[in-house]
Design a protein around this motif. Structure first.
Motif: not given
Length: 84
Positions: A50-56, A45-48, A28-34
């Motif tokens: 996409k609705g991907i939550t942090a570890a907690r 911000a990109g992870l947020n 996912i991080i690779t895709q964001l970088r591309q």
């Protein structure tokens, strides 16, 4: 008298979970970088977005992204990436 269990096995479990999570996030991080997203804040911000939550279960911060990148690459990104 019972002797408490050592703390380090718990740390090993946490570390293994963090490595597994980082491995899962790598594509996912690779895709964001591309897509042109490179700063730590922008990756967070990109992870947020996409609705991907942090570890907690919360939102991502630049520091959390840096930790994941460190696990993925095995290097210290603190000096090699700027947090914009």
């Amino acid at each position: 008298m019972q002797v408490p269990a050592p703390i380090w096995p718990k740390r090993a479990v946490r570390t293994a979970k963090a490595r597994s999570r980082a491995t899962d996030l790598a594509p996912i991080i690779t895709q964001l970088r591309q897509e042109g997203v490179h700063s730590l804040r922008s990756l967070a911000a990109g992870l947020n977005t996409k609705g991907i939550t942090a570890a907690r279960g919360g939102e991502w911060s630049a520091a959390q992204v840096r930790s994941v990148l460190n696990r993925i690459t095995g290097t210290n990104t603190r000096n090699s990436l700027q947090d914009r």
